[in-house]
Design a protein around this motif. Structure first.
Motif, mmCIF file in Angstrom:
data_model
loop_
_atom_site.group_PDB
_atom_site.id
_atom_site.type_symbol
_atom_site.label_atom_id
_atom_site.label_comp_id
_atom_site.label_asym_id
_atom_site.label_seq_id
_atom_site.Cartn_x
_atom_site.Cartn_y
_atom_site.Cartn_z
ATOM 1 N N ALA A 110 73.810 -66.996 15.622
ATOM 2 C CA ALA A 110 74.482 -65.855 14.994
ATOM 3 C C ALA A 110 74.098 -65.739 13.523
ATOM 4 C CB ALA A 110 75.994 -65.991 15.136
ATOM 5 N N LEU A 111 73.959 -66.881 12.852
ATOM 6 C CA LEU A 111 73.537 -66.853 11.455
ATOM 7 C C LEU A 111 72.113 -66.318 11.327
ATOM 8 C CD1 LEU A 111 74.220 -67.528 8.546
ATOM 9 C CD2 LEU A 111 73.431 -69.863 8.955
ATOM 10 N N LYS A 112 71.228 -66.703 12.252
ATOM 11 C CA LYS A 112 69.852 -66.178 12.228
ATOM 12 C C LYS A 112 69.866 -64.666 12.461
ATOM 13 C CE LYS A 112 68.394 -70.462 11.990
ATOM 14 N NZ LYS A 112 69.614 -71.173 12.315
ATOM 15 N N GLN A 113 70.744 -64.208 13.332
ATOM 16 C CA GLN A 113 70.849 -62.770 13.576
ATOM 17 C C GLN A 113 71.269 -62.031 12.312
ATOM 18 O OE1 GLN A 113 70.337 -60.937 16.669
ATOM 19 N NE2 GLN A 113 70.360 -59.352 15.081
ATOM 20 N N LYS A 114 72.201 -62.608 11.554
ATOM 21 C CA LYS A 114 72.625 -61.981 10.307
ATOM 22 C C LYS A 114 71.483 -61.926 9.296
ATOM 23 C CE LYS A 114 77.512 -63.214 10.692
ATOM 24 N NZ LYS A 114 77.993 -61.827 10.663
ATOM 25 N N VAL A 115 70.650 -62.969 9.256
ATOM 26 C CA VAL A 115 69.505 -62.959 8.344
ATOM 27 C C VAL A 115 68.533 -61.845 8.731
ATOM 28 C CG1 VAL A 115 67.533 -64.296 7.531
ATOM 29 C CG2 VAL A 115 69.753 -65.396 7.805
ATOM 30 N N ILE A 116 68.273 -61.711 10.028
ATOM 31 C CA ILE A 116 67.368 -60.643 10.496
ATOM 32 C C ILE A 116 67.956 -59.276 10.183
ATOM 33 C CG2 ILE A 116 66.324 -59.622 12.540
ATOM 34 C CD1 ILE A 116 66.130 -62.428 13.710
ATOM 35 N N ASP A 117 69.269 -59.105 10.399
ATOM 36 C CA ASP A 117 69.895 -57.813 10.117
ATOM 37 C C ASP A 117 69.835 -57.472 8.639
ATOM 38 O OD1 ASP A 117 70.450 -57.615 12.787
ATOM 39 O OD2 ASP A 117 72.507 -58.370 12.601
ATOM 40 N N ARG A 118 69.925 -58.475 7.805
ATOM 41 C CA ARG A 118 69.934 -58.221 6.357
ATOM 42 C C ARG A 118 68.544 -57.941 5.805
ATOM 43 N NH1 ARG A 118 72.594 -62.245 1.774
ATOM 44 N NH2 ARG A 118 71.740 -61.170 -0.066
ATOM 45 N N LEU A 119 67.528 -58.762 6.191
ATOM 46 C CA LEU A 119 66.178 -58.606 5.649
ATOM 47 C C LEU A 119 65.351 -57.604 6.447
ATOM 48 C CD1 LEU A 119 65.289 -62.315 4.785
ATOM 49 C CD2 LEU A 119 66.135 -60.527 3.256
ATOM 50 N N GLY A 120 65.648 -57.474 7.701
ATOM 51 C CA GLY A 120 64.820 -56.618 8.540
ATOM 52 C C GLY A 120 63.718 -57.414 9.211
ATOM 53 N N LEU A 121 63.418 -57.042 10.440
ATOM 54 C CA LEU A 121 62.408 -57.776 11.199
ATOM 55 C C LEU A 121 61.019 -57.597 10.592
ATOM 56 C CD1 LEU A 121 62.093 -59.543 13.702
ATOM 57 C CD2 LEU A 121 61.720 -57.471 15.041
ATOM 58 N N ALA A 122 60.735 -56.428 9.977
ATOM 59 C CA ALA A 122 59.410 -56.191 9.396
ATOM 60 C C ALA A 122 59.136 -57.105 8.218
ATOM 61 C CB ALA A 122 59.292 -54.730 8.967
#
Length: 500
Positions: A110-122
């Motif tokens: 879940a923490l990794k998901q929050k990092v992806i949501d914040r920075l963006g996958l690109a």
């Protein structure tokens, strides 16, 4: 005739072997010669594997690892607060359990998901971002799962027993991305851990408090109905006041009865005295002064005669004889007589009569007071007995109200404490400190050289194995020494071997 070759045998030699199908026997010195014969095969295999391995090594990219560390100390969120009661209040986990829980939070998906949501996958994985943009809903979920897995793979979390330090590292092909992702991970971790560790019991506490308040309202209504139906303002105060009032009235009753007996006794004694006292008594008595007045008048007349006559004159002598006779009568008491007398009401009798009337009135009043006080005592006793009969029901209602009030108060306090703890936890992470934030690494790590070395070693090993396999699979006896060992016969000569 001796058999052919018998002349070459000696008595102590081993008899020649006749099983020509036996496997060849090799010595260590044979391997170099035999492997040299298979050099072309070995070179080809080595070259193919080496080229493939070097090509794979050259395609590997340099990885940059950013490092950071976090100091973990005991915080309020780890102190156990029971929802009800005080059992085990204040219990805390040990340091290893504390570090383990924080490590699990750091490593959560879940923490990794929050990092992806914040920075963006690109920003993190551009290649996956391109696939994500072109994929459908199902493919997008799979790509996000791959990105989370890649983040988990590239993130390393290290701890040491007895040390409150957690070391985190993240590897990426771009040094700036590695530092950015790791710092973002730490920032999201500080936020995410609050939602994980903060006790989400405020809604439950509020519901429980609301339920207790509803029950308390019902208990209050039952309590008020009980008081109204029995005409009681304050049960405890009324019970205490009734006891005090009854004690005062009983004391007053005893005092009134004592006064009544005193007044009755005084009235009886007064009546006895009245029987021996006369109702009338002489007020005064007059004494007659006629003789004295007559004597004084005669003396006045004598003085008047002396103004005209001598002392020896007949009128004067006659008057002197009257005076002497009157004085003799006065001296003898022959001229004394009672005057007027006055009789009136005896004041002692009148006083005694007045006091009797007063005592009679006091006795009547005291009797009425005693009767009234007796009635009051009976009423108070009846009321107290009624309260005593109602007391169990009152105690039950009061106990219910007290318990519910205590529960409402406790849950209100717990709710406020929980809300305050959540607000404090939401605004600070005092027990978690970032010792060092991640910076862009200047040096990267690459597996090109190790892969190249391993590829060359694997190619050499494979080539040798192929040469040995080919060597063992060749028919015949490859060398004279191998033939001599295999056949147990001496080799006298050997023809040169020509590779076909």
């Amino acid at each position: 005739m001796a058999a052919p070759g018998a002349w070459t045998l000696r008595p102590h030699d081993t008899p020649p072997r006749t099983d020509w199908a036996a496997r060849p026997r090799y010595a260590v010195s044979d391997f170099a010669t035999l492997l040299w014969r298979e050099r072309l095969l070995m070179i080809v295999i080595f070259a193919i594997i080496a080229v493939l391995g070097l090509g794979a090594a050259l395609t590997m990219k340099t990885s940059y690892g950013a490092n950071s560390s976090v100091l973990v100390r005991l915080g309020q969120e780890y102190v156990y607060e029971p929802r009800a009661g005080d059992a085990a209040r204040g219990a805390v986990p040990d340091s290893d359990q504390l570090i383990q829980s924080e490590t699990e939070i750091l490593g959560s998906a879940a923490l990794k998901q929050k990092v992806i949501d914040r920075l963006g996958l690109a920003r993190i994985y551009p290649q996956l971002a391109a696939k994500y943009a072109a994929g459908g809903p199902t493919e997008k979920k799979l790509i996000i799962g791959q990105a989370i897995h890649a983040l988990e793979t590239n993130t390393k979390i290290e701890t040491a027993p007895g040390t409150p330090i957690i070391r985190i590292s993240f590897s990426s092909e771009d040094p700036q991305t590695a530092a950015l992702v790791l710092n973002t991970l730490l920032e999201e971790y500080l936020i995410y851990r609050r939602s994980v560790l903060t006790d989400p019991t405020s809604p439950a506490l509020e519901q429980q408090r609301t339920a207790f308040e509803a029950r308390l309202a019902e208990a209050d209504r039952a309590y008020e109905d009980f008081l109204n139906n029995n005409r009681i303002g304050d049960f405890v105060a009324e019970k205490a006041s009734l006891g005090q009032l009854q004690a005062q009235i009983e004391t007053q009753k005893y005092q009134t009865e004592a006064q009544l007996r005193d007044r009755i006794g005084r009235l009886s004694a007064l009546e006895s005295q009245l029987n021996g006292v006369s109702q009338e008594v002489g007020l005064y008595r007059d004494i007659s002064s006629a003789a004295s007045d007559k004597l004084a008048q005669l003396k006045v007349q004598r003085e008047d005669l002396l103004s005209r006559y001598h002392n020896d004159a007949r009128p004067v002598l006659e008057l002197d004889a009257q005076i002497a006779q009157l004085e003799a009568g006065i001296s003898a008491g022959r001229t004394h007589s009672d005057g007027a007398r006055r009789i009136g009401v005896n004041p002692v009798y009148q006083t005694l009569q007045t006091e009797k009337i007063q005592l009679t009135a006091e006795v009547a009043a005291l009797k009425q007071s005693t009767a009234a006080l007796g009635e009051q005592v009976d009423q108070l006793t009846e009321r107290r007995l009624k309260l005593a009969e109602l007391e169990p029901q009152f105690q039950e209602l009061s106990l219910d109200r007290d318990v519910l009030q205590a529960n409402v108060r406790d849950y209100t306090v717990k709710e406020e404490q929980s809300r305050a703890a959540q607000e404090i936890a939401a605004g600070s992470n005092d027990n978690i400190r970032i010792v060092s934030r991640a910076t862009a690494p200047s040096k990267g790590k690459s597996l090109k050289k190790p892969v190249m070395v391993l590829a060359l070693l694997f190619a050499a090993f494979t080539a040798v194995c192929a040469g040995l396999l080919r060597m063992f699979l060749r028919p015949g006896l490859p060398t004279a020494q191998s033939a001599a060992r295999t056949l147990d016969l001496p080799v006298l000569a050997a023809a040169p071997f020509k590779i076909q």
